[in-house]
Design a protein around this motif. Sequence first.
Motif, PDB file in Angstrom:
ATOM      1  N   TRP A 289       7.849 -21.409  -5.378  1.00  0.00           N
ATOM      2  CA  TRP A 289       7.008 -21.688  -4.211  1.00  0.00           C
ATOM      3  C   TRP A 289       6.714 -20.407  -3.442  1.00  0.00           C
ATOM      4  CZ3 TRP A 289       4.655 -25.988  -4.685  1.00  0.00           C
ATOM      5  CH2 TRP A 289       5.281 -27.071  -5.310  1.00  0.00           C
ATOM      6  N   LEU A 290       7.684 -19.505  -3.402  1.00  0.00           N
ATOM      7  CA  LEU A 290       7.462 -18.230  -2.730  1.00  0.00           C
ATOM      8  C   LEU A 290       6.500 -17.356  -3.552  1.00  0.00           C
ATOM      9  CD1 LEU A 290       8.141 -16.654  -0.232  1.00  0.00           C
ATOM     10  CD2 LEU A 290      10.172 -15.743  -1.368  1.00  0.00           C
ATOM     11  N   ILE A 291       6.579 -17.473  -4.885  1.00  0.00           N
ATOM     12  CA  ILE A 291       5.637 -16.749  -5.746  1.00  0.00           C
ATOM     13  C   ILE A 291       4.210 -17.220  -5.478  1.00  0.00           C
ATOM     14  CG2 ILE A 291       4.875 -16.408  -8.137  1.00  0.00           C
ATOM     15  CD1 ILE A 291       7.820 -16.510  -8.972  1.00  0.00           C
ATOM     16  N   LEU A 292       4.026 -18.529  -5.369  1.00  0.00           N
ATOM     17  CA  LEU A 292       2.697 -19.085  -5.104  1.00  0.00           C
ATOM     18  C   LEU A 292       2.184 -18.655  -3.725  1.00  0.00           C
ATOM     19  CD1 LEU A 292       3.111 -22.690  -6.562  1.00  0.00           C
ATOM     20  CD2 LEU A 292       2.003 -20.719  -7.619  1.00  0.00           C
ATOM     21  N   LEU A 293       3.094 -18.639  -2.739  1.00  0.00           N
ATOM     22  CA  LEU A 293       2.723 -18.165  -1.405  1.00  0.00           C
ATOM     23  C   LEU A 293       2.325 -16.694  -1.473  1.00  0.00           C
ATOM     24  CD1 LEU A 293       2.523 -18.460   1.687  1.00  0.00           C
ATOM     25  CD2 LEU A 293       4.973 -17.891   1.805  1.00  0.00           C
ATOM     26  N   ALA A 294       3.084 -15.915  -2.243  1.00  0.00           N
ATOM     27  CA  ALA A 294       2.784 -14.483  -2.399  1.00  0.00           C
ATOM     28  C   ALA A 294       1.399 -14.278  -3.009  1.00  0.00           C
ATOM     29  CB  ALA A 294       3.847 -13.828  -3.275  1.00  0.00           C
ATOM     30  N   LEU A 295       1.060 -15.090  -4.012  1.00  0.00           N
ATOM     31  CA  LEU A 295      -0.263 -14.998  -4.630  1.00  0.00           C
ATOM     32  C   LEU A 295      -1.368 -15.322  -3.620  1.00  0.00           C
ATOM     33  CD1 LEU A 295       0.361 -16.647  -8.135  1.00  0.00           C
ATOM     34  CD2 LEU A 295      -0.093 -14.228  -7.657  1.00  0.00           C
ATOM     35  N   ALA A 296      -1.093 -16.293  -2.738  1.00  0.00           N
ATOM     36  CA  ALA A 296      -2.070 -16.655  -1.703  1.00  0.00           C
ATOM     37  C   ALA A 296      -2.290 -15.493  -0.735  1.00  0.00           C
ATOM     38  CB  ALA A 296      -1.603 -17.900  -0.948  1.00  0.00           C
ATOM     39  N   VAL A 297      -1.196 -14.864  -0.311  1.00  0.00           N
ATOM     40  CA  VAL A 297      -1.289 -13.713   0.606  1.00  0.00           C
ATOM     41  C   VAL A 297      -2.034 -12.563  -0.073  1.00  0.00           C
ATOM     42  CG1 VAL A 297       0.059 -11.958   1.835  1.00  0.00           C
ATOM     43  CG2 VAL A 297       0.806 -14.351   1.863  1.00  0.00           C
ATOM     44  N   PHE A 298      -1.681 -12.294  -1.318  1.00  0.00           N
ATOM     45  CA  PHE A 298      -2.304 -11.222  -2.096  1.00  0.00           C
ATOM     46  C   PHE A 298      -3.807 -11.474  -2.255  1.00  0.00           C
ATOM     47  CE2 PHE A 298      -3.358  -9.159  -6.192  1.00  0.00           C
ATOM     48  CZ  PHE A 298      -2.897  -7.871  -5.943  1.00  0.00           C
ATOM     49  N   THR A 299      -4.164 -12.722  -2.555  1.00  0.00           N
ATOM     50  CA  THR A 299      -5.570 -13.099  -2.757  1.00  0.00           C
ATOM     51  C   THR A 299      -6.360 -12.999  -1.457  1.00  0.00           C
ATOM     52  OG1 THR A 299      -4.915 -14.579  -4.549  1.00  0.00           O
ATOM     53  CG2 THR A 299      -7.085 -14.943  -3.583  1.00  0.00           C
ATOM     54  N   PHE A 300      -5.757 -13.427  -0.357  1.00  0.00           N
ATOM     55  CA  PHE A 300      -6.405 -13.313   0.958  1.00  0.00           C
ATOM     56  C   PHE A 300      -6.746 -11.853   1.236  1.00  0.00           C
ATOM     57  CE2 PHE A 300      -6.576 -12.546   5.455  1.00  0.00           C
ATOM     58  CZ  PHE A 300      -7.160 -13.682   6.007  1.00  0.00           C
TER      59      PHE A 300
ATOM     60  N   LEU B 281     -10.471  -2.981   7.353  1.00  0.00           N
ATOM     61  CA  LEU B 281     -10.205  -2.776   5.927  1.00  0.00           C
ATOM     62  C   LEU B 281      -8.741  -2.442   5.634  1.00  0.00           C
ATOM     63  CD1 LEU B 281     -11.277  -2.665   3.055  1.00  0.00           C
ATOM     64  CD2 LEU B 281     -12.086  -0.328   3.483  1.00  0.00           C
ATOM     65  N   PRO B 282      -8.098  -1.505   6.373  1.00  0.00           N
ATOM     66  CA  PRO B 282      -6.692  -1.225   6.069  1.00  0.00           C
ATOM     67  C   PRO B 282      -5.767  -2.411   6.317  1.00  0.00           C
ATOM     68  CG  PRO B 282      -7.381  -0.056   8.050  1.00  0.00           C
ATOM     69  CD  PRO B 282      -8.617  -0.607   7.416  1.00  0.00           C
ATOM     70  N   VAL B 283      -6.135  -3.286   7.245  1.00  0.00           N
ATOM     71  CA  VAL B 283      -5.315  -4.474   7.522  1.00  0.00           C
ATOM     72  C   VAL B 283      -5.288  -5.380   6.294  1.00  0.00           C
ATOM     73  CG1 VAL B 283      -5.091  -6.549   8.938  1.00  0.00           C
ATOM     74  CG2 VAL B 283      -5.757  -4.380  10.002  1.00  0.00           C
ATOM     75  N   THR B 284      -6.456  -5.615   5.698  1.00  0.00           N
ATOM     76  CA  THR B 284      -6.522  -6.488   4.518  1.00  0.00           C
ATOM     77  C   THR B 284      -5.801  -5.863   3.323  1.00  0.00           C
ATOM     78  OG1 THR B 284      -8.698  -5.543   3.960  1.00  0.00           O
ATOM     79  CG2 THR B 284      -8.684  -7.578   5.234  1.00  0.00           C
ATOM     80  N   ILE B 285      -5.846  -4.543   3.217  1.00  0.00           N
ATOM     81  CA  ILE B 285      -5.149  -3.860   2.116  1.00  0.00           C
ATOM     82  C   ILE B 285      -3.632  -3.978   2.285  1.00  0.00           C
ATOM     83  CG2 ILE B 285      -4.744  -1.630   1.011  1.00  0.00           C
ATOM     84  CD1 ILE B 285      -7.641  -0.893   1.717  1.00  0.00           C
ATOM     85  N   LEU B 286      -3.155  -3.862   3.519  1.00  0.00           N
ATOM     86  CA  LEU B 286      -1.712  -4.028   3.787  1.00  0.00           C
ATOM     87  C   LEU B 286      -1.261  -5.461   3.492  1.00  0.00           C
ATOM     88  CD1 LEU B 286      -1.322  -1.921   7.061  1.00  0.00           C
ATOM     89  CD2 LEU B 286      -0.261  -1.443   4.838  1.00  0.00           C
ATOM     90  N   ILE B 287      -2.140  -6.426   3.736  1.00  0.00           N
ATOM     91  CA  ILE B 287      -1.824  -7.822   3.397  1.00  0.00           C
ATOM     92  C   ILE B 287      -1.635  -7.961   1.882  1.00  0.00           C
ATOM     93  CG2 ILE B 287      -2.764 -10.185   3.339  1.00  0.00           C
ATOM     94  CD1 ILE B 287      -4.092  -9.558   6.052  1.00  0.00           C
ATOM     95  N   MET B 288      -2.473  -7.255   1.105  1.00  0.00           N
ATOM     96  CA  MET B 288      -2.300  -7.241  -0.353  1.00  0.00           C
ATOM     97  C   MET B 288      -0.930  -6.689  -0.745  1.00  0.00           C
ATOM     98  SD  MET B 288      -5.856  -5.931  -2.105  1.00  0.00           S
ATOM     99  CE  MET B 288      -5.177  -6.096  -3.764  1.00  0.00           C
ATOM    100  N   LEU B 289      -0.530  -5.609  -0.097  1.00  0.00           N
ATOM    101  CA  LEU B 289       0.760  -4.980  -0.389  1.00  0.00           C
ATOM    102  C   LEU B 289       1.909  -5.957  -0.149  1.00  0.00           C
ATOM    103  CD1 LEU B 289       2.351  -2.406  -1.133  1.00  0.00           C
ATOM    104  CD2 LEU B 289       2.327  -1.799   1.299  1.00  0.00           C
ATOM    105  N   LEU B 290       1.853  -6.675   0.971  1.00  0.00           N
ATOM    106  CA  LEU B 290       2.885  -7.666   1.284  1.00  0.00           C
ATOM    107  C   LEU B 290       2.937  -8.746   0.211  1.00  0.00           C
ATOM    108  CD1 LEU B 290       4.956  -8.978   3.210  1.00  0.00           C
ATOM    109  CD2 LEU B 290       3.016 -10.061   4.393  1.00  0.00           C
ATOM    110  N   GLY B 291       1.764  -9.247  -0.188  1.00  0.00           N
ATOM    111  CA  GLY B 291       1.715 -10.294  -1.209  1.00  0.00           C
ATOM    112  C   GLY B 291       2.288  -9.826  -2.535  1.00  0.00           C
ATOM    113  N   ALA B 292       1.960  -8.586  -2.936  1.00  0.00           N
ATOM    114  CA  ALA B 292       2.469  -8.055  -4.204  1.00  0.00           C
ATOM    115  C   ALA B 292       3.994  -7.991  -4.207  1.00  0.00           C
ATOM    116  CB  ALA B 292       1.881  -6.669  -4.457  1.00  0.00           C
ATOM    117  N   LEU B 293       4.572  -7.525  -3.117  1.00  0.00           N
ATOM    118  CA  LEU B 293       6.035  -7.408  -3.029  1.00  0.00           C
ATOM    119  C   LEU B 293       6.715  -8.774  -3.063  1.00  0.00           C
ATOM    120  CD1 LEU B 293       6.289  -4.562  -0.356  1.00  0.00           C
ATOM    121  CD2 LEU B 293       6.844  -4.380  -2.796  1.00  0.00           C
ATOM    122  N   LEU B 294       6.092  -9.775  -2.442  1.00  0.00           N
ATOM    123  CA  LEU B 294       6.685 -11.119  -2.395  1.00  0.00           C
ATOM    124  C   LEU B 294       6.715 -11.802  -3.758  1.00  0.00           C
ATOM    125  CD1 LEU B 294       5.246 -12.542   0.971  1.00  0.00           C
ATOM    126  CD2 LEU B 294       7.615 -11.914   0.483  1.00  0.00           C
TER     127      LEU B 294
END
Length: 410
Positions: A304-315, A284-297
């Motif tokens: 294109w980086l915004i779209l990638l960030a949304l993908a990371v955040f959504t994952f 669970l904390p791993v997936t939450i940290l992935i959200m944090l990375l996506g939000a910052l990106l």
Amino acid sequence: MDYIEKKHSNYYKTIFALFSGSFVSFMILYSMQTLIPIFSMQFEVTPAVASLALSVTTGFLAVTMLITSIVSDSTGRKKMMTWALVISSILCILSAFSANFSSLLVIRAIQGIALAGFPGIAMTYVSEEFHPKTLGVVMGIYVSGTTVGGLSGRLITGALTDWLSWQAALGVIGGISVLLSVLFWILLPEDVHSNRSKYTLTKIVPSLLHNLKDRKLLGLYTISFVLMGGFVTVYNYISFVLMAPPYFLSQTLIGLVFLIYLVGTFSSTFMGRVSDHFGKPKTLPVTILIMLLGALLTLSSNIWLILLALAVFTFGFFGSHSIASSLVGQLATNYKSQAASLYLLCYYLGSSVIGTSGGVIWEHYEWYGIVITICGLILIALLMVTWIVLQLRREEKGRGGRVDPNEQGA
């Protein structure tokens, strides 16, 4: 007990029915999200007020779920879910004939009440009818149905609003939903493991307090509130960013942005399987940290980086939701349907309260303010994971180091 598992003849039929039900509920629920900028312009209201087209539904849904979870204990899970899908589908068609924004909000509020009979009951159905060994995978597939449904609702409204009108889009979504609701009713087996009992007011309060006194569940409820609130806020207001200079995306292209939801379809099932293997508090904390990375990106100016960030955040979000929701069913010792409903109460209240509050932040601080808010919410979620792990270790120590079989997979 005769649980549904892979060798069971009803296994795939039941999974498909649950997938269809979650698809319908989220297609109806989130069909309004891409229309928020349209409503803001057409009805001449602020973005925060326009977001009520979504928030009023999730708000009424959240509160009503406490009642439907209790009613389903006496009426049966399947009957409650079927009526919820059929009524909300018909209301979706009626919403296409709204004369003004106020009448639209009234229909959406009633729709939220109707939809309340599905999500929490479906989670309970999964935890009661399926074998515990398959719980993470099945819950992941159920959550993936919500991502595909939410994606489809946004794509259909985006495209048909550009080509025809938002009214035509809602009419089409309502028609599809009616057909899938009938299919759900035909395919889903009756629930056999639910404890049928009539609830009185004197029984309702203790059942809710029992789960509210559980510190581990309180941590999960908080995680549900902040993560869902943050997720909806991102997708509520990213449309304003992408429709403005220098991007100037059309309504159809904004709808296509939600194809990123397919990442969530994958992550909910994938992370559900991973959590079954490695343990839920570890993943669970791993997936939450992935959200944090996506939000910052998303702070990047490159589209294109915004779209990638949304993908990371959504994952990260759907992985977190899949793990947390299955953990609720595992950690709730009694009144499982009420435990699931309290989780989803916080889930949809987060969507409603934080989603609309995000409009105020957007108006004053724009996207940087949104990202700072999201990061703060994510940090709260990480603190709650730590809290849950500490509670589990304390309980294990209290048992003399013996691990409870019900929490071993947790």
